[in-house]
Design an enzyme around this catalytic site. Structure first.
Site, PDB file in Angstrom:
ATOM      1  N   HIS A   1      -6.905 -18.565  -3.391  1.00  0.00           N
ATOM      2  CA  HIS A   1      -7.658 -19.404  -3.794  1.00  0.00           C
ATOM      3  C   HIS A   1      -7.354 -20.514  -5.080  1.00  0.00           C
ATOM      4  O   HIS A   1      -7.628 -21.573  -4.870  1.00  0.00           O
ATOM      5  CB  HIS A   1      -8.875 -18.856  -4.649  1.00  0.00           C
ATOM      6  CG  HIS A   1      -9.644 -17.946  -3.668  1.00  0.00           C
ATOM      7  ND1 HIS A   1     -10.532 -18.797  -2.918  1.00  0.00           N
ATOM      8  CD2 HIS A   1     -10.601 -16.303  -3.926  1.00  0.00           C
ATOM      9  CE1 HIS A   1     -11.074 -17.601  -2.760  1.00  0.00           C
ATOM     10  NE2 HIS A   1     -11.476 -16.229  -2.692  1.00  0.00           N
TER      11      HIS A   1
ATOM     12  N   CYS B   1     -14.585 -12.148   1.110  1.00  0.00           N
ATOM     13  CA  CYS B   1     -15.062 -13.136  -0.337  1.00  0.00           C
ATOM     14  C   CYS B   1     -16.215 -12.975  -0.353  1.00  0.00           C
ATOM     15  O   CYS B   1     -17.114 -13.310   0.283  1.00  0.00           O
ATOM     16  CB  CYS B   1     -13.749 -13.801  -0.070  1.00  0.00           C
ATOM     17  SG  CYS B   1     -13.762 -14.847  -0.815  1.00  0.00           S
ATOM     18  N   LEU B   2     -16.245 -13.387  -2.195  1.00  0.00           N
ATOM     19  CA  LEU B   2     -17.407 -13.745  -2.480  1.00  0.00           C
ATOM     20  C   LEU B   2     -17.561 -14.858  -1.949  1.00  0.00           C
ATOM     21  O   LEU B   2     -19.236 -15.080  -2.229  1.00  0.00           O
ATOM     22  CB  LEU B   2     -18.106 -13.380  -4.253  1.00  0.00           C
ATOM     23  CG  LEU B   2     -17.817 -11.868  -4.482  1.00  0.00           C
ATOM     24  CD1 LEU B   2     -17.123 -12.017  -6.366  1.00  0.00           C
ATOM     25  CD2 LEU B   2     -18.065 -10.718  -4.273  1.00  0.00           C
TER      26      LEU B   2
ATOM     27  N   GLN C   1     -13.502 -20.800  -7.217  1.00  0.00           N
ATOM     28  CA  GLN C   1     -15.089 -20.095  -7.433  1.00  0.00           C
ATOM     29  C   GLN C   1     -16.571 -19.929  -8.036  1.00  0.00           C
ATOM     30  O   GLN C   1     -17.668 -19.858  -7.493  1.00  0.00           O
ATOM     31  CB  GLN C   1     -14.841 -18.974  -7.128  1.00  0.00           C
ATOM     32  CG  GLN C   1     -14.122 -18.338  -5.898  1.00  0.00           C
ATOM     33  CD  GLN C   1     -13.863 -16.437  -5.587  1.00  0.00           C
ATOM     34  OE1 GLN C   1     -12.874 -16.121  -6.632  1.00  0.00           O
ATOM     35  NE2 GLN C   1     -14.846 -16.156  -4.495  1.00  0.00           N
TER      36      GLN C   1
ATOM     37  N   GLY D   1     -12.437  -9.300  -7.701  1.00  0.00           N
ATOM     38  CA  GLY D   1     -11.503 -10.416  -8.335  1.00  0.00           C
ATOM     39  C   GLY D   1     -12.169 -11.646  -7.945  1.00  0.00           C
ATOM     40  O   GLY D   1     -13.416 -11.835  -7.624  1.00  0.00           O
TER      41      GLY D   1
ATOM     42  N   HIS E   1      -4.855 -12.627  -2.477  1.00  0.00           N
ATOM     43  CA  HIS E   1      -6.265 -13.417  -2.522  1.00  0.00           C
ATOM     44  C   HIS E   1      -6.727 -14.140  -3.360  1.00  0.00           C
ATOM     45  O   HIS E   1      -6.988 -15.384  -3.207  1.00  0.00           O
ATOM     46  CB  HIS E   1      -7.620 -12.366  -1.902  1.00  0.00           C
ATOM     47  CG  HIS E   1      -8.350 -12.418  -1.803  1.00  0.00           C
ATOM     48  ND1 HIS E   1      -9.321 -12.531  -0.323  1.00  0.00           N
ATOM     49  CD2 HIS E   1      -9.523 -13.510  -2.299  1.00  0.00           C
ATOM     50  CE1 HIS E   1     -10.418 -13.032  -0.370  1.00  0.00           C
ATOM     51  NE2 HIS E   1     -10.407 -13.568  -1.694  1.00  0.00           N
ATOM     52  N   GLU E   2      -6.492 -13.883  -4.332  1.00  0.00           N
ATOM     53  CA  GLU E   2      -6.521 -14.639  -6.091  1.00  0.00           C
ATOM     54  C   GLU E   2      -6.402 -16.037  -5.654  1.00  0.00           C
ATOM     55  O   GLU E   2      -6.592 -16.942  -6.126  1.00  0.00           O
ATOM     56  CB  GLU E   2      -7.564 -14.020  -6.829  1.00  0.00           C
ATOM     57  CG  GLU E   2      -7.795 -12.361  -6.751  1.00  0.00           C
ATOM     58  CD  GLU E   2      -9.240 -13.184  -6.110  1.00  0.00           C
ATOM     59  OE1 GLU E   2      -9.955 -14.268  -6.759  1.00  0.00           O
ATOM     60  OE2 GLU E   2      -9.960 -12.392  -5.389  1.00  0.00           O
TER      61      GLU E   2
HETATM   62 ZN   LIG Z   1     -11.959 -14.664  -2.214  1.00  0.00          ZN
END
Ligand SMILES: [Zn+2]
Length: 159
Positions: free
Chosen positions: A135, A89-90, A51, A46, A131-132
């Site tokens: 963000h 997480c990226l 991000q 995701g 999670h998203e």
């Molecule tokens: Zn993330």
């Protein structure tokens, strides 16, 4: 389409509360396409718009073997249960940790054409949705940790 640069912690854009989108125009649809390409290029599950440095409420999610999800202005309308899950997480590359997440969630959002829909997620999809959406509210999964020593180094990671 273009692969965008993924912002990493402690970039301040990750801590901004993303703005609601009033009108879904071509610039938003281009952002969505670029986010999908960026997520796929990064092998992420995701990606939230902040991000990639855009503080707007857009999320894309691609759980393996499931349909691609585009969520504009997503809101969690129901949660059930709780479990501990391993998360990465990226924007926090190279680490993962165990965090508490609801077992299932129901989310309401608009799709890329502006149509309102609801989606129920369990397992990895429930985790990705939470999670998203975190963000978009300026939160990272590491915020759930009482102690940064709970972070583990990893070679591979997923969103
Ligand atoms: Zn993330």
């Amino acid at each position: 389409m273009a692969v965008l640069k993924i912002r990493t912690n402690p970039d301040p854009v990750l801590r901004r509360k993303a703005r609601k989108i009033a009108a879904i125009d071509d610039s938003i649809r281009k952002l969505i396409d670029d986010m999908v390409e960026t997520m796929q290029e990064s092998y992420g599950v995701g990606l939230a718009a902040n991000q990639v440095g855009v503080p707007l409420r857009v999320v894309v999610i691609q759980v393996p073997e499931q349909e691609l999800l585009v969520l504009i202005n997503p809101v969690i309308v129901e949660t059930k249960g709780e479990r501990m899950v391993i998360e990465g997480c990226l924007s926090v590359p190279g680490y993962q940790a165990e965090v508490p997440r609801a077992e299932s969630v129901r989310v309401q959002a608009r799709d890329r054409n502006g149509k309102i829909f609801r989606k129920r997620g369990t397992e990895l999809l429930a985790q990705a949705l939470q999670h998203e959406i975190d963000h978009l509210n300026g939160m990272l999964y590491i915020d759930y940790l009482k102690d940064k020593s709970q972070l583990r180094k990893t070679d591979s990671f997923k969103e």
